[in-house]
Design a protein around this motif. Structure first.
Motif, short mmCIF file in Angstrom:
data_model
loop_
_atom_site.label_atom_id
_atom_site.label_comp_id
_atom_site.label_asym_id
_atom_site.label_seq_id
_atom_site.Cartn_x
_atom_site.Cartn_y
_atom_site.Cartn_z
N GLN A 45 20.31 2.19 0.00
CA GLN A 45 19.09 2.88 0.35
C GLN A 45 18.26 1.98 1.25
N HIS A 46 17.42 2.60 2.04
CA HIS A 46 16.58 1.84 2.97
C HIS A 46 15.12 2.08 2.58
N VAL A 47 14.46 1.05 2.11
CA VAL A 47 13.12 1.18 1.56
C VAL A 47 12.09 0.64 2.56
N VAL A 50 13.61 -2.87 3.31
CA VAL A 50 14.61 -3.47 2.43
C VAL A 50 15.88 -2.64 2.48
N GLU A 51 16.99 -3.26 2.83
CA GLU A 51 18.27 -2.62 2.55
C GLU A 51 18.65 -3.01 1.15
N THR A 57 0.80 -1.23 0.00
CA THR A 57 0.00 0.00 0.00
C THR A 57 0.83 1.28 0.00
N SER A 58 2.08 1.22 0.48
CA SER A 58 2.90 2.43 0.43
C SER A 58 4.38 2.09 0.41
N VAL A 59 5.15 3.04 -0.07
CA VAL A 59 6.61 2.90 -0.16
C VAL A 59 7.24 4.21 0.27
N GLN A 60 8.31 4.11 1.04
CA GLN A 60 9.10 5.28 1.42
C GLN A 60 10.57 4.90 1.27
N VAL A 61 11.42 5.87 1.00
CA VAL A 61 12.85 5.56 0.81
C VAL A 61 13.69 6.49 1.66
N ARG A 62 14.61 5.92 2.44
CA ARG A 62 15.55 6.71 3.25
C ARG A 62 16.92 6.69 2.58
#
Lengths: 337, 337, 337, 337
Positions: free
Chosen positions: D212-214, D226-227, D191-196
Motif C-alpha cells: 500500500q502507498h500511504v 510510505v511504501e 495532520t492527514s493520512v491517505q492510502v492508495r
C-alpha cells in the motif's frame, strides 16, 4: 541475582578511562571495583561517580584486595609483563590491552607462565575479532563457500598520530592489529614480513616515514599486504579486501547517512577508532566478563600476543633493512591448541 | 562505402546545436546537410566547420532540398505541428524532440496523419529509453524474474530552472519524461494523475511551487509516484526504485570516482542532463540514423508523443485542482500496435 | 561534407573484427577501406555488409593502395614490427593495438624509426586512457587538490583466460595495461618491478601461477602494486585505489541497476573487458580518427609502447627470479617530450 | 556499587523474551526481578538461568512486590491500558512496547492519568529513535544545514507476516513506526493520512492488500509517503529518503561485507528487525534504565503513543475509504511540552 564480576582496571589513561566507563555504564554483570594509576589524581578522577570503586596507585594493592575478581590492564605495554606474572599467580581472569608485552622474548615468558598454570587466564585486547565484519570474513574463509583464500589487501589509515609516535610504532602499534587480523582470518601463523618505503607524505612528524607498504606471508602461502598510513588526514579507515578462488570480499566500507548536496554525494568518514570499533570494544568486554564469570576464558590468547610480538619484531627489522624477514616462533604449548 | 544519411536540423538552439555536433562528430553514417533557424546568424554559427552544410531560415527550404534525406526537429514545441505535417508529406524519417506537440489534440492530428500515411516516419526524442539502466529495468519487468511489478518511485531533481520556466512546465517539460518512462517500464498506458503540493523551497522562482509529488496509476494498477523538484540546487538526479513481487530494483544511483578526503567519502553528483544522458543521446541518434537508413523507424513513436501529451494535460489539471484526473486516450491506430 | 578517413584494418581476429564494426557503425568520419588477414575467409567475413571495403591477405597491398589513408593494426604482437616499419615509410597515421612489439629492443627500433621520420605517426592502443575515470584520476594527480600521490593499489581480475595463455602473458598481456596506467596516472617512468608468488588457485590452467602480486616503483618513489588474477571466475574487475597526501581515490567500482532479492542486495559484475571498456574503445578510435584527419596524432605514443615493453621484460624476469628488477630505458627522443 | 534497577517484565512472548535476555546479558545497572505471563510455563522458561528472578502469572503481584522498581510491558497491546493505569498508581518508571494502547481514546486516558500524576513515568517503545541514522537525520532537520525539510519518502518492507496479520495491521503494526519516525524527524504532528491501493502481490495472505502507498502531511506541509510492503520476500528493509532545500539525505542503506562472486556484486539483505534494530533496542533499554535510575524519564512519551494512535485510526479509515482523512488531536497537556 547473579554475582557481579568486580574488576580492577590498571591504568586510567585514554584506553583505561574508556574501559572504566564501558564497564560502569554499558557492560552487564561487571562493576569497577578499583582503578590503579601511579597518578593518584587521575585514578581519583576515573572513579568519580562510581559508587564502591576505590582509587589506588599500586597494582599489587588491587591484586591483594579480596574485592577484586578480575583484572583489566590498560597501562603502557612496557608495564604489562610484571603485572601479568603477578596476576597469573593470583590466578584471576585478565584482559590485557595489546600488546601482551613489547617484545617476543618477554611475551614468551608470559606464555610459559600461563602454560605452567595450566589454564587460560589471559585474553589480549585484539578487539577487531569482535567486529561483525571481521567475524564474517573469517567465517567465509573457514566455510569455504568461495574456495580457498589466496590474497589479502589491508588498508589501515589514521588521520594523524599522537605526539611521540615513532617510526617503529607504525609496526608495533598499528600494523600489529593487521598481523592479528591476518592470523585471525587465515587461522595460520605469519611466516615472513617485508616493508617497502617509497614516497612519503609531508604531513608526517619528523622521524616517521609514512605511508609504508608491508608485505606478509602465511604458512600456506597467502600473500597479504598492508598500506599503513598514519597521517592520512582525511579520517580513519581500516579495510580489507580478500581474494578467494571464486570471489572477492571487502570489509570496512563506508556507511551511514548518504547525503547529496553542493554537487557531491557521500557521507562522513569515521573520524577515529572509537567510532569505528566502539561496538567491538563493548562486545569484547561483555564477552570477557561473561566468560570470566564462568571461568572459561576465550578470545585472543597469550599465544596470540606472543605470535604478534614476534611479527612486530620481524616487521621492525624489515622496516630497517628493506629485506624479507622470517618470523620465528617457539613451539606452541598444548594449552593453546 | 555506405550512403550517408543527409540530415536537416530544424532549430539551432541548445538542443539543436548539441545534435548538430553529435551528428557531425560522433554519429556514423550521417551528416548535417542543412541547419534551419529563423535567426540566420545562429544557423550560420551552427554550421561553422561543417563542410557541405547550408544554413537556412525556412524549414520548407530544407524539405524542398534534394540534398536532405531526413529531419531532426529541435525547435520549441509549439512549432512542431506544422513542420511535422509537412515532413510527413515529404515522407522522410523524422526525429522530433519532445514534446511531439504541446497538447493532446494537436498530437492526435499528427498520429492520424502518420496513420494515414501508413508507415512510421516519426520518432520522438524520449532518449531515456536508450539509457542502459532504463532498458535493463524494462527488461526486468518484461522478463518476470522478479515477479510482477507493483510500484514505481521516481525522483527527478534539477539544480535549477532556466528563466521563464513556469509551474506547468514542471509537468510538461520534466514529468513528461517520467510519464514516458513509466509507460516504457510497464508497457501500459497511464490512467490517472494526481498532484500533491506541500512545503515549498524558497529557492524556486516566483510562480513555481517546487517540489511537487505526482501520483500516477497505470492500466494494471501499478502505483507510481514522482518527486519533481527542479530547484534542488545540489545537482541533477533522475532515479527510479521499482518494487516487484520478489525484489526491489533501483536505477540512477551515483557513480564515478570515489573519494575520501576532509572527513567525507563520496563523489561528484552529475551536474546536468547532458552528463547524465549524453551517452543515451548518442545511442538514440545512432539508432535513428541506422534505422532511417534502412527505412525501419523504431523507438518512441508519435503515439508515445500523443499519449504523454494526454498525461501532461491531465497532470496540469491535477496540479491546479488537487484532484485525481483521469487520462483519456483515443483508440490506438493499428500502425502502433 | 568532410573527407572521410579510409582505414585499412590489419588482422580480422577478435579485436580486429571489433574495430571493424566500430569504425563502420559508430565512428564518425572514418570508413573501413580494407581488411587484411592471412585467412582470406576471415577477411571476407569481416567486410560483409561494408560497402566499398576490400578483403586482402597481404598488408603490403593495403599500404600500396591509394584508397587507404590510415592503418589500424590488430594482428598478434609479433607481427607488428615489420608492418609498423613499412607503414612509417608510407608516412600515414597508425593505430597499433598493444603491444607495440613484443620486446623492448624491437620497440626501440620503432621509436628510432619514428623519431627519424620526425613526426608522430603511431598511437598505441592503451585504451584505458580514454576511460572517463582513468582520465579523472590522472587529473586529480596532476591538479594537486589532494596533495602528492603516494601509493597505487591495482586489481586486475579476469574471469578466465583463453587457451594458450601462458604464465608470462599475465605480465605481457594483462599487467602491461597496469604498467601503462601507472605511467599515465603519475606521468613518470617505472623504475623497478618485483613479483610475489603465493598460494595459487586450482582454477588456473597448468603452467599459470595465478594470482600474482606485482610490486612497482616509479621515478619519484610512488609505490604501486597489482593483484593480477586472471582465472578469478566471478567476472571482470579492473580497479585502482590511489592514496594521496590528503585523501584516497577509488576508480573501477561496480555500478548499474541495484537489486535486492532473495536475501541479497547488489548488481551484476561486468562480465568482460568489452563491457567495461567498450565506450573507452569508441572514444579512443574516434579521437584517433579526428586527430588523424588533422594530421595531429596524440594519445599513447610509440615511446609509451617501448617503455611498457621494457616494464614487461623486467616483469617477466621478476616473475622468474622473485627479485626486484630494474627497468632500464634508453634516453627519450625529443619527439616524445 | 550503584543500586540496580529491578525490572518486572510483563509478557514473555517474543519481544518480552528478547527484553529479558537483553536486561540480563547486555544492560548495565538493571536486573530482571520478575517475569509475568498468564502462561506459567512460559514465565518459568523465561527466568531460567536468571538468579533471583521470580515467575508470576499476574501483573498485580509484580506491582505489589517490594523487589520491583520498574516495569517493562511487552504484552499484546489490548492489555496495556489496565496495566499502565495500575503502574501509574504505583508511580514507577515504565517502558511500554508500542502501541501505548490500541486506540486513540484509551491512549488519551493514559495521557490524562500521567498528566494528573504530574511526572513522566511512561516511555513508549519507538526504538527507532535510538538508531544512530534516525538520530542523525533528525539532527540534520533540526540543524538546518540543508535548509528546510520538504519531503520524506519511506520504504518499509518485511519478508513476510506472522499468522493472523490483518490488513489493518499494515497500518497499526507497521506504518505506526513510520508515523512516529515522521513526527520524530519533523518535530511536528501529522495532520492527514491517505492510502492508495494498487496492484497487489500474490504472495500476501488472504485479506491483506499488499503493498500500500500511504500519503501523509505534517503541520508545516511536509509531504511524506510510505511504501508499506509486508510480504516482500527478499528481506527486511526500512529506509527513508529526505528532500531538503539544498540536498537529499538517505538512511537505511545496505551495508556489511561486500562480495563479488558468480557474476554478482553485493551483500546480504538484513533478514529482520532484530538484525536491523537490535543495537537500537539495546540503546533504548540502556537509556531507559539510566534515566529511570535518576527518575528522569525521557524518550518517546505517552503523548507520542497517543498521537500515533490517532494517526493509526486515521490511517485505517483512509485505507477503507481511499479518502484523505484528517488526524485530530486533543490539546497537548503541558507535561509534554
Amino acid at each position: 541475582m547473579s554475582p557481579t564480576l568486580r574488576v580492577a582496571v590498571i591504568g586510567a589513561g585514554r584506553m583505561g578511562a574508556d574501559h572504566i566507563q564501558r564497564l560502569h555504564h554499558r557492560i552487564s554483570g561487571a562493576e569497577v571495583a578499583a582503578v590503579v594509576d601511579i597518578d593518584e589524581a587521575r585514578a581519583n578522577a576515573a572513579i568519580a561517580g562510581i559508587e564502591g570503586a576505590v582509587a589506588l596507585t599500586d597494582a599489587q594493592a588491587a591484586l591483594d584486595s579480596p574485592d577484586v575478581d578480575a583484572l583489566l590492564i590498560a597501562t603502557p605495554g612496557f608495564l604489562h609483563h610484571d603485572i601479568l606474572l603477578k596476576a597469573l599467580e593470583r590466578d584471576i581472569p585478565i584482559l590485557c590491552e595489546k600488546p601482551l608485552t613489547p617484545d617476543a622474548a618477554s611475551s614468551w615468558e608470559i606464555v610459559q607462565a600461563e602454560a605452567k598454570l595450566g589454564r587460560k587466564r589471559i585474553q589480549v585486547g585484539f578487539m577487531r575479532r569482535y567486529d561483525a565484519e571481521y567475524a564474517q570474513l573469517r567465517a567465509l574463509v573457514a566455510g569455504g563457500e568461495l574456495g580457498e583464500l589466496l590474497m589479502l589487501h589491508h588498508q589501515h589509515r589514521n588521520p594523524d598520530t599522537p605526539a611521540g609516535f615513532t617510526n617503529e610504532m607504525l609496526i608495533n602499534d598499528s600494523v600489529v592489529h593487521e598481523f592479528d587480523a591476518i592470523r585471525f582470518f587465515t587461522n595460520e601463523e605469519i611466516t615472513s614480513v617485508q616493508v617497502r618505503l617509497g614516497k612519503a607524505t609531508k604531513n608526517a612528524p619528523a622521524g616517521q616515514h609514512d605511508p609504508q607498504h608491508v608485505l606478509i606471508e602465511t604458512e600456506s602461502g597467502v600473500l597479504a599486504d598492508v598500506e599503513i598510513y598514519v597521517n592520512a588526514l582525511f579520517g580513519y579507515e581500516v579495510a580489507t579486501q580478500a581474494s578467494f578462488e571464486t570471489g572477492i570480499v571487502s570489509i570496512g566500507n563506508d556507511s551511514g547517512p548518504y547525503v547529496r548536496t553542493a554537487g557531491k554525494w557521500g557521507g562522513n568518514v569515521t573520524p577515529g577508532f572509537e567510532e569505528r570499533f566502539g561496538a567491538a570494544y563493548d562486545t569484547e568486554i561483555q564477552a570477557w566478563v561473561d566468560a570470566a564469570a564462568k571461568g572459561e576464558l576465550g578470545g585472543p590468547s597469550a599465544w596470540d600476543g606472543y605470535a604478534t610480538a614476534a611479527c612486530c619484531e620481524a616487521g621492525v627489522e624489515a622496516q630497517r633493512t628493506g629485506q624479507k624477514v622470517a618470523v620465528k616462533l617457539n613451539a606452541k604449548p598444548s594449552l593453546y591448541s
